[in-house]
Design a protein around this motif. Structure first.
Motif, PDB file in Angstrom:
ATOM      1  N   HIS A 119     -20.346  24.300 -19.253  1.00  0.00           N
ATOM      2  CA  HIS A 119     -19.015  23.752 -18.999  1.00  0.00           C
ATOM      3  C   HIS A 119     -18.504  22.946 -20.195  1.00  0.00           C
ATOM      4  CE1 HIS A 119     -16.269  20.536 -17.441  1.00  0.00           C
ATOM      5  NE2 HIS A 119     -15.646  21.595 -16.978  1.00  0.00           N
TER       6      HIS A 119
ATOM      7  N   LEU B 116     -17.695  25.055 -23.263  1.00  0.00           N
ATOM      8  CA  LEU B 116     -16.425  25.743 -23.034  1.00  0.00           C
ATOM      9  C   LEU B 116     -15.258  24.770 -23.203  1.00  0.00           C
ATOM     10  CD1 LEU B 116     -15.325  28.548 -21.879  1.00  0.00           C
ATOM     11  CD2 LEU B 116     -15.180  27.379 -19.698  1.00  0.00           C
ATOM     12  N   ALA B 117     -15.406  23.582 -22.590  1.00  0.00           N
ATOM     13  CA  ALA B 117     -14.324  22.602 -22.607  1.00  0.00           C
ATOM     14  C   ALA B 117     -14.077  22.083 -24.034  1.00  0.00           C
ATOM     15  CB  ALA B 117     -14.667  21.438 -21.673  1.00  0.00           C
TER      16      ALA B 117
ATOM     17  N   CYS C 106     -12.722  24.811 -26.335  1.00  0.00           N
ATOM     18  CA  CYS C 106     -11.352  25.147 -25.934  1.00  0.00           C
ATOM     19  C   CYS C 106     -10.369  24.085 -26.454  1.00  0.00           C
ATOM     20  CB  CYS C 106     -11.282  25.243 -24.413  1.00  0.00           C
ATOM     21  SG  CYS C 106      -9.632  25.513 -23.776  1.00  0.00           S
TER      22      CYS C 106
ATOM     23  N   TYR D  13     -16.479  26.714  -4.307  1.00  0.00           N
ATOM     24  CA  TYR D  13     -15.200  26.515  -4.994  1.00  0.00           C
ATOM     25  C   TYR D  13     -14.054  26.957  -4.100  1.00  0.00           C
ATOM     26  CZ  TYR D  13     -17.998  25.662  -9.111  1.00  0.00           C
ATOM     27  OH  TYR D  13     -18.891  25.118  -9.984  1.00  0.00           O
TER      28      TYR D  13
ATOM     29  N   PHE E  62      -8.136  28.832 -11.134  1.00  0.00           N
ATOM     30  CA  PHE E  62      -8.314  28.262 -12.471  1.00  0.00           C
ATOM     31  C   PHE E  62      -9.382  29.032 -13.241  1.00  0.00           C
ATOM     32  CE2 PHE E  62     -10.477  25.154 -15.319  1.00  0.00           C
ATOM     33  CZ  PHE E  62      -9.476  25.095 -16.265  1.00  0.00           C
ATOM     34  N   PHE E  63     -10.505  29.300 -12.592  1.00  0.00           N
ATOM     35  CA  PHE E  63     -11.579  30.044 -13.256  1.00  0.00           C
ATOM     36  C   PHE E  63     -11.075  31.407 -13.722  1.00  0.00           C
ATOM     37  CE2 PHE E  63     -14.629  33.518 -12.734  1.00  0.00           C
ATOM     38  CZ  PHE E  63     -15.527  33.209 -13.735  1.00  0.00           C
TER      39      PHE E  63
ATOM     40  N   PHE F 279      -4.993  23.475 -18.069  1.00  0.00           N
ATOM     41  CA  PHE F 279      -5.976  22.464 -18.437  1.00  0.00           C
ATOM     42  C   PHE F 279      -5.569  21.094 -17.901  1.00  0.00           C
ATOM     43  CE2 PHE F 279      -6.762  18.974 -21.461  1.00  0.00           C
ATOM     44  CZ  PHE F 279      -8.095  18.755 -21.148  1.00  0.00           C
TER      45      PHE F 279
ATOM     46  N   HIS G 292      -6.195  20.894 -14.277  1.00  0.00           N
ATOM     47  CA  HIS G 292      -7.654  20.797 -14.087  1.00  0.00           C
ATOM     48  C   HIS G 292      -8.154  19.386 -14.413  1.00  0.00           C
ATOM     49  CE1 HIS G 292     -11.836  22.078 -14.019  1.00  0.00           C
ATOM     50  NE2 HIS G 292     -12.014  21.690 -15.260  1.00  0.00           N
ATOM     51  N   LEU G 293      -7.644  18.838 -15.513  1.00  0.00           N
ATOM     52  CA  LEU G 293      -8.069  17.504 -15.933  1.00  0.00           C
ATOM     53  C   LEU G 293      -7.711  16.476 -14.865  1.00  0.00           C
ATOM     54  CD1 LEU G 293      -9.284  15.825 -18.280  1.00  0.00           C
ATOM     55  CD2 LEU G 293      -6.971  15.479 -19.102  1.00  0.00           C
TER      56      LEU G 293
ATOM     57  N   GLY H 231      -9.759  17.173 -11.680  1.00  0.00           N
ATOM     58  CA  GLY H 231     -11.194  16.952 -11.905  1.00  0.00           C
ATOM     59  C   GLY H 231     -11.534  15.490 -12.134  1.00  0.00           C
TER      60      GLY H 231
ATOM     61  N   THR I  70     -15.356  13.075  -8.378  1.00  0.00           N
ATOM     62  CA  THR I  70     -15.689  14.434  -8.835  1.00  0.00           C
ATOM     63  C   THR I  70     -16.383  14.449 -10.193  1.00  0.00           C
ATOM     64  OG1 THR I  70     -13.532  14.943  -7.899  1.00  0.00           O
ATOM     65  CG2 THR I  70     -14.659  16.734  -8.987  1.00  0.00           C
TER      66      THR I  70
ATOM     67  N   HIS J 116     -15.976  19.288  -0.262  1.00  0.00           N
ATOM     68  CA  HIS J 116     -16.584  20.621  -0.085  1.00  0.00           C
ATOM     69  C   HIS J 116     -17.402  20.677   1.207  1.00  0.00           C
ATOM     70  CE1 HIS J 116     -15.854  21.724  -4.377  1.00  0.00           C
ATOM     71  NE2 HIS J 116     -16.153  20.465  -4.629  1.00  0.00           N
TER      72      HIS J 116
END
Ligand code: HEM
Length: 221
Positions: A17, A20-21, A24, A109, A116-117, A163, A166-167, A170, A177, A195
């Motif tokens: 993760h 990737l983050a 990116c 998820y 998003f994924f 993003f 997501h930010l 998240g 989280t 969840h």
């Protein structure tokens, strides 16, 4: 470590993760630095726009590797919609847009995270293909290479916009989280709220890992 926390990610998941983050975000910043005059100063910091391009292209390779690992790791849990529970969640927009008495339970998820994924996966692949062609333009006719520039820019706009959502979601949008991606251990109450379906699944399958407890616990064991 505090007792009673639940393990939600392992170190492999967290490393992929963050690779990737970080790659990116580095690509977004260096890309902006090349594209807009007002961001050209970023080139000065690294000794010129040519260097900025080199950093951008090689970070692209790290992003490519991270993306492949992320798709391999997440496609089953975050890439496939499960019916009817995902549809029920979508009908209520997960309780994010209007008042909902009870948000339908989903697996690990929710459909928003799946969206998003899938966006990252699809746009990420688009960025890789268009980026590689721009890196080696001799490989294709100019009339085709020309299309890669707007497509690369389009992929950027979509990923960059998602993003920020997501930010927000998240971090402050869903308090509690962040530890999922920092330490991997989450508070049970937060997990139950965010969840519930997944928590029940883990309890049912006996795969729940609780800090301070010797082995996996199962309410059905
Ligand atoms: C730097 C700021 C970032 C933070 C604070 C962050 C935080 C998080 C958190 C907390 C989760 C777990 C959510 C949960 O299960 O409740 C997550 C999952 C995920 N993150 Fe990030 N993230 C960041 C950047 C990124 C970037 C830049 C990308 C992609 C390019 C990304 C892609 C993903 C994906 C694909 C998942 C898995 C499931 C999903 O939510 O779609 N993250 N992130």
């Amino acid at each position: 470590m505090q007792k009673g926390l639940i393990q939600v990610t392992d170190s492999y998941e967290r490393i992929v993760h963050w690779m990737l983050a970080i790659s990116c975000l580095c690509l977004c910043v260096t890309g902006l630095g090349m594209m807009f005059q007002s961001f050209n100063f970023l080139g000065i910091i690294v000794g010129g726009l040519k260097n900025l391009k080199l950093i951008h292209n090689f970070t692209g390779l790290i992003f490519a590797a991270s993306l492949i690992l992320a798709i391999r790791m997440w496609w089953k849990e975050a890439g496939v919609f499960v019916f009817p529970e995902d549809l029920d969640w979508i009908k209520t927009a997960g309780g994010y847009l209007w008042h909902v008495d009870k948000v339908p339970e989903t697996g690990k998820y929710n459909p928003g995270q799946k969206l998003f994924f899938l966006t990252v996966a699809a746009c990420g692949v688009l960025m890789l293909i268009t980026g590689l062609i721009m890196w080696f333009p001799e490989a294709l006719p100019t009339s085709l290479v020309r299309w890669m520039y707007p497509l690369h820019a389009l992929g950027f706009v979509v990923i960059f916009a998602f993003f920020f959502v997501h930010l927000y979601l998240g971090t402050i949008g869903n308090p509690g989280t962040v530890p999922a991606m920092l330490t991997g251990w989450m508070d049970r109450a937060v997990l139950k709220k965010q969840h519930p379906g997944w928590l029940k699944e883990m309890e049912h399958n006996g795969t729940l890992i609780v800090s301070g407890e010797e082995k996996k616990t199962s309410h059905h064991a």
